[in-house]
Write a protein that holds these residues in place. Sequence first.
Motif, PDB file in Angstrom:
ATOM      1  N   SER A   1       0.907  -1.160  -0.093  1.00 51.22           N
ATOM      2  CA  SER A   1       0.016   0.109  -0.083  1.00 51.22           C
ATOM      3  C   SER A   1       1.050   1.173  -0.081  1.00 51.22           C
ATOM      4  O   SER A   1       0.532   2.244   0.738  1.00 51.22           O
ATOM      5  CB  SER A   1      -0.825  -0.015   1.343  1.00 51.22           C
ATOM      6  N   LEU A   2       1.964   1.226  -0.963  1.00 47.19           N
ATOM      7  CA  LEU A   2       2.818   2.358  -1.011  1.00 47.19           C
ATOM      8  C   LEU A   2       2.801   2.772  -2.467  1.00 47.19           C
ATOM      9  O   LEU A   2       2.325   2.029  -3.479  1.00 47.19           O
ATOM     10  CB  LEU A   2       4.343   2.041  -0.597  1.00 47.19           C
ATOM     11  N   SER A   3       3.140   4.022  -2.790  1.00 48.53           N
ATOM     12  CA  SER A   3       3.294   4.553  -3.953  1.00 48.53           C
ATOM     13  C   SER A   3       4.633   3.588  -4.825  1.00 48.53           C
ATOM     14  O   SER A   3       5.228   3.176  -3.974  1.00 48.53           O
ATOM     15  CB  SER A   3       3.526   5.791  -4.388  1.00 48.53           C
ATOM     16  N   GLN A   4       4.776   3.571  -6.100  1.00 49.05           N
ATOM     17  CA  GLN A   4       5.786   2.594  -6.712  1.00 49.05           C
ATOM     18  C   GLN A   4       6.911   3.807  -6.495  1.00 49.05           C
ATOM     19  O   GLN A   4       8.014   2.997  -6.267  1.00 49.05           O
ATOM     20  CB  GLN A   4       5.547   2.455  -8.287  1.00 49.05           C
ATOM     21  N   SER A   5       6.928   4.894  -6.611  1.00 57.26           N
ATOM     22  CA  SER A   5       8.126   5.763  -6.170  1.00 57.26           C
ATOM     23  C   SER A   5       8.449   5.585  -4.759  1.00 57.26           C
ATOM     24  O   SER A   5       9.908   5.688  -4.733  1.00 57.26           O
ATOM     25  CB  SER A   5       7.737   7.472  -6.588  1.00 57.26           C
ATOM     26  N   ALA A   6       7.600   5.510  -3.649  1.00 51.22           N
ATOM     27  CA  ALA A   6       8.035   5.156  -2.596  1.00 51.22           C
ATOM     28  C   ALA A   6       8.894   3.914  -2.219  1.00 51.22           C
ATOM     29  O   ALA A   6       9.963   3.793  -1.435  1.00 51.22           O
ATOM     30  CB  ALA A   6       7.107   5.195  -1.611  1.00 51.22           C
ATOM     31  N   VAL A   7       8.393   2.927  -3.146  1.00 54.04           N
ATOM     32  CA  VAL A   7       9.000   1.637  -3.132  1.00 54.04           C
ATOM     33  C   VAL A   7      10.441   1.760  -3.601  1.00 54.04           C
ATOM     34  O   VAL A   7      11.411   0.961  -2.956  1.00 54.04           O
ATOM     35  CB  VAL A   7       8.222   0.580  -3.736  1.00 54.04           C
ATOM     36  N   SER A   8      10.350   2.473  -4.672  1.00 54.46           N
ATOM     37  CA  SER A   8      11.550   2.647  -5.369  1.00 54.46           C
ATOM     38  C   SER A   8      12.855   3.284  -4.615  1.00 54.46           C
ATOM     39  O   SER A   8      14.142   2.721  -4.414  1.00 54.46           O
ATOM     40  CB  SER A   8      11.645   3.131  -6.809  1.00 54.46           C
ATOM     41  N   ALA A   9      12.304   4.370  -3.745  1.00 61.50           N
ATOM     42  CA  ALA A   9      13.150   5.223  -3.139  1.00 61.50           C
ATOM     43  C   ALA A   9      13.844   4.497  -1.838  1.00 61.50           C
ATOM     44  O   ALA A   9      14.786   4.580  -1.481  1.00 61.50           O
ATOM     45  CB  ALA A   9      12.316   6.433  -2.702  1.00 61.50           C
TER      46      ALA A   9
END
Length: 290
Positions: free
Chosen positions: A28-36
């Motif tokens: 339940s995170l944004s893809q950008s948050a996961v990548s970061a």
Amino acid sequence: MHITLRQLEVFSEVLKSGSTTQASVVLSLSQSAVSAALADIEGQLGVKLFDRVGKRLVINEHGRLLYPKALALLEQASEIERLFSHDSGSLKIGASSTIGNYMLPAMIAGYRLDFPETPLELNVGNTDDVINAVADFRVDLGLIEGPCRMPELITQSWLDDELVVFGAPDNPLAGKNVTLEMLAAAPWILRERGSGTREVLDHLLLSQLPDFNLVMELGNSEAIKHAVRHGIGISCLSRRVISEQLSSGSLVEIRLPLPPLVRKLYLIHHRQKHISNALSRFLTYCKELV
């Protein structure tokens, strides 16, 4: 280095999912948050954890080395959350001897049936010992037989408890209409000073027997019962303590020319003590007995 549990969680989920897109859905995170988060942990470790194969992330030797360690840390964190999810931390109770030896065992057995997940430790001493343990935060709750005058402790009235003067069946006072003078002349065996029983007895009865005959002080109710049964003298303890001996006839009650000797039992805890759910449940359990 400041690796977080969230970063380890992201790494583990990316490994299982094979992509940041799928991991973002699960977490339940944004893809950008996961990548970061993934980039941050790789930056802190100074290595790449995945090989980028097109749009896929394939774990490499560094990721395989980290994964079991990350999984173990995440499992331990989950255990900690479960441990306190129902506030099942251990509970330390201090009780004066009459309560601790003759009342609490049955109470604790019932409490453990209702709340088996809560570890409970019981320490038994005289009333002064319990008060000091509560004041020093060595126990969470105290159950005492005498009054508490420490302003930093909260004292709640709990139960009534009747004190009974008793002797051996062949004691000269057994079955007699005794007077205060007869009581004063009899040999007495009493609890030690500092016990709740002794303090209340000093106030309710012995203050009316200024020259009473004290022959022995003992720090244990069982020792007092045995001494009385062997004819050394008379004593006064809670009816709860000698109920079995009165029923069997091995000890007999000596009737007093006074109103019943009734004292209060008290619950005490420190004013600054956090009332956890476990402690609140035990307090409620105690008050249901009133």
